[in-house]
Design a protein around this motif. Sequence first.
Motif, short mmCIF file in Angstrom:
data_model
loop_
_atom_site.label_atom_id
_atom_site.label_comp_id
_atom_site.label_asym_id
_atom_site.label_seq_id
_atom_site.Cartn_x
_atom_site.Cartn_y
_atom_site.Cartn_z
N MET A 105 36.33 39.73 36.13
CA MET A 105 37.76 39.63 36.29
C MET A 105 38.16 38.55 37.27
N SER A 106 37.25 38.20 38.18
CA SER A 106 37.56 37.15 39.14
C SER A 106 37.69 35.79 38.48
N GLY A 107 37.08 35.66 37.30
CA GLY A 107 37.18 34.40 36.58
C GLY A 107 38.39 34.33 35.69
N ASN A 108 39.23 35.37 35.63
CA ASN A 108 40.40 35.42 34.79
C ASN A 108 41.50 34.56 35.41
N THR A 109 41.85 33.45 34.75
CA THR A 109 42.81 32.51 35.29
C THR A 109 44.23 33.06 35.25
N GLU A 110 44.48 34.14 34.48
CA GLU A 110 45.81 34.70 34.37
C GLU A 110 46.16 35.52 35.61
N LEU A 111 45.20 35.84 36.41
CA LEU A 111 45.43 36.63 37.60
C LEU A 111 45.41 35.74 38.84
N THR A 112 46.44 35.87 39.66
CA THR A 112 46.43 35.18 40.94
C THR A 112 45.52 35.95 41.90
N THR A 113 45.29 35.35 43.06
CA THR A 113 44.45 36.02 44.06
C THR A 113 45.04 37.36 44.46
N SER A 114 46.34 37.36 44.78
CA SER A 114 46.99 38.61 45.17
C SER A 114 47.02 39.60 44.01
N GLY A 115 47.20 39.09 42.79
CA GLY A 115 47.20 39.97 41.63
C GLY A 115 45.84 40.59 41.38
N TYR A 116 44.79 39.81 41.60
CA TYR A 116 43.43 40.31 41.44
C TYR A 116 43.14 41.43 42.44
N ILE A 117 43.53 41.20 43.70
CA ILE A 117 43.31 42.21 44.74
C ILE A 117 44.12 43.47 44.42
N GLN A 118 45.38 43.28 44.06
CA GLN A 118 46.25 44.43 43.76
C GLN A 118 45.73 45.21 42.57
N HIS A 119 45.20 44.49 41.58
CA HIS A 119 44.66 45.16 40.39
C HIS A 119 43.50 46.07 40.77
N HIS A 120 42.64 45.61 41.67
CA HIS A 120 41.49 46.40 42.07
C HIS A 120 41.87 47.60 42.95
N LEU A 121 43.00 47.48 43.63
CA LEU A 121 43.41 48.54 44.54
C LEU A 121 44.39 49.52 43.91
N THR A 122 44.60 49.41 42.60
CA THR A 122 45.53 50.29 41.89
C THR A 122 44.76 51.33 41.09
N ASN A 123 45.17 52.58 41.21
CA ASN A 123 44.53 53.67 40.47
C ASN A 123 45.10 53.79 39.07
N ALA A 124 44.27 54.31 38.17
CA ALA A 124 44.75 54.71 36.84
C ALA A 124 45.44 56.06 37.00
N THR A 125 46.71 56.12 36.61
CA THR A 125 47.50 57.32 36.88
C THR A 125 48.12 57.87 35.61
N VAL A 126 48.42 59.17 35.66
CA VAL A 126 49.24 59.84 34.66
C VAL A 126 50.24 60.71 35.42
N GLY A 127 51.41 60.92 34.82
CA GLY A 127 52.43 61.71 35.49
C GLY A 127 53.34 60.84 36.33
N GLU A 128 54.33 61.48 36.91
CA GLU A 128 55.30 60.76 37.72
C GLU A 128 55.60 61.52 39.01
N GLY A 129 56.02 60.77 40.03
CA GLY A 129 56.43 61.38 41.28
C GLY A 129 55.32 62.15 41.97
N PHE A 130 55.68 63.34 42.44
CA PHE A 130 54.71 64.17 43.16
C PHE A 130 53.55 64.57 42.28
N TRP A 131 53.79 64.70 40.97
CA TRP A 131 52.76 65.15 40.04
C TRP A 131 51.99 64.00 39.40
#
Length: 272
Positions: free
Chosen positions: A1-27
């Motif tokens: 993914m680091s070689g993906n030119t569509e992702l900026t540096t900040s986007g690459y970092i943010q992508h790695h630090l984001t969880n796969a989620t389901v639901g909304e809000g508290f749940w």
Amino acid sequence: MSGNTELTTSGYIQHHLTNATVGEGFWTWHIDTLIVSAVLGLIFVGLFRMIAKKADTGVPGKLQCFVEMIIEFVDTSVKETYHGRSKLIAPLALTIFVWIFLMNFMDLIPVDFLPVLVQKIAEWGFGADPHHVYSKVVPTTDMNTTFALSLGVFVLMLIYSVAIKGVGGFVKELTLHPFNSPNKLVQALFIPVNFLLESVTLIAKPISLALRLFGNLYAGELIFILIALLPWYGQWFLSVPWAIFHILIITLQAFIFMMLTIVYLSLASEDH
């Protein structure tokens, strides 16, 4: 993914630090954290159960020796630290140490390997856009995990305190310490101060447990992500020494969480 030119540096970092989620809000559920934690827990239980069933008095294999070393190490730590009598403490300490170590160990897997694998499976199998497929594979970099573990310890602390000291004894511990006086009037005046200090001390224990584990693993994962942004020759030059040093960190953090759990439950078991 680091070689993906569509992702900026900040986007690459943010992508790695984001969880796969389901639901909304508290749940909102972090499904990647839940799945990885559950799988590692099953690996721990299955491996130790298999070794226990195959254990014999003859010459043990290397894996059996390794498991026995871990059990003996944890058992010795419990005997030296826990001053009460409970059949729960040693199995709990073993579970905490091994499970947290396994979750921490996921930090040593190359940062792009499993997330990219999950992206490919989602793209080829379900037609998903890989840029919107997230996966954090280190459960202890998720504050939900570390706080869930620490809150479990906190509940046990309360249960042990009430069970051994009684409700009255637990209330006295919160209101008559640390400041005490033979004069009943003076003691009564100190009750609000004592309650405030003891409550802060009590609540600080699970918070410090959770934040210590989360902070160390989150920082380590972030460093691996930053290293992955470098050219390939720079990655090898920095990632290998950091990974070797990180082995000490992940082991130490599992040990610290286990030892503090034993200490807190030992304090909760003392009947003054």
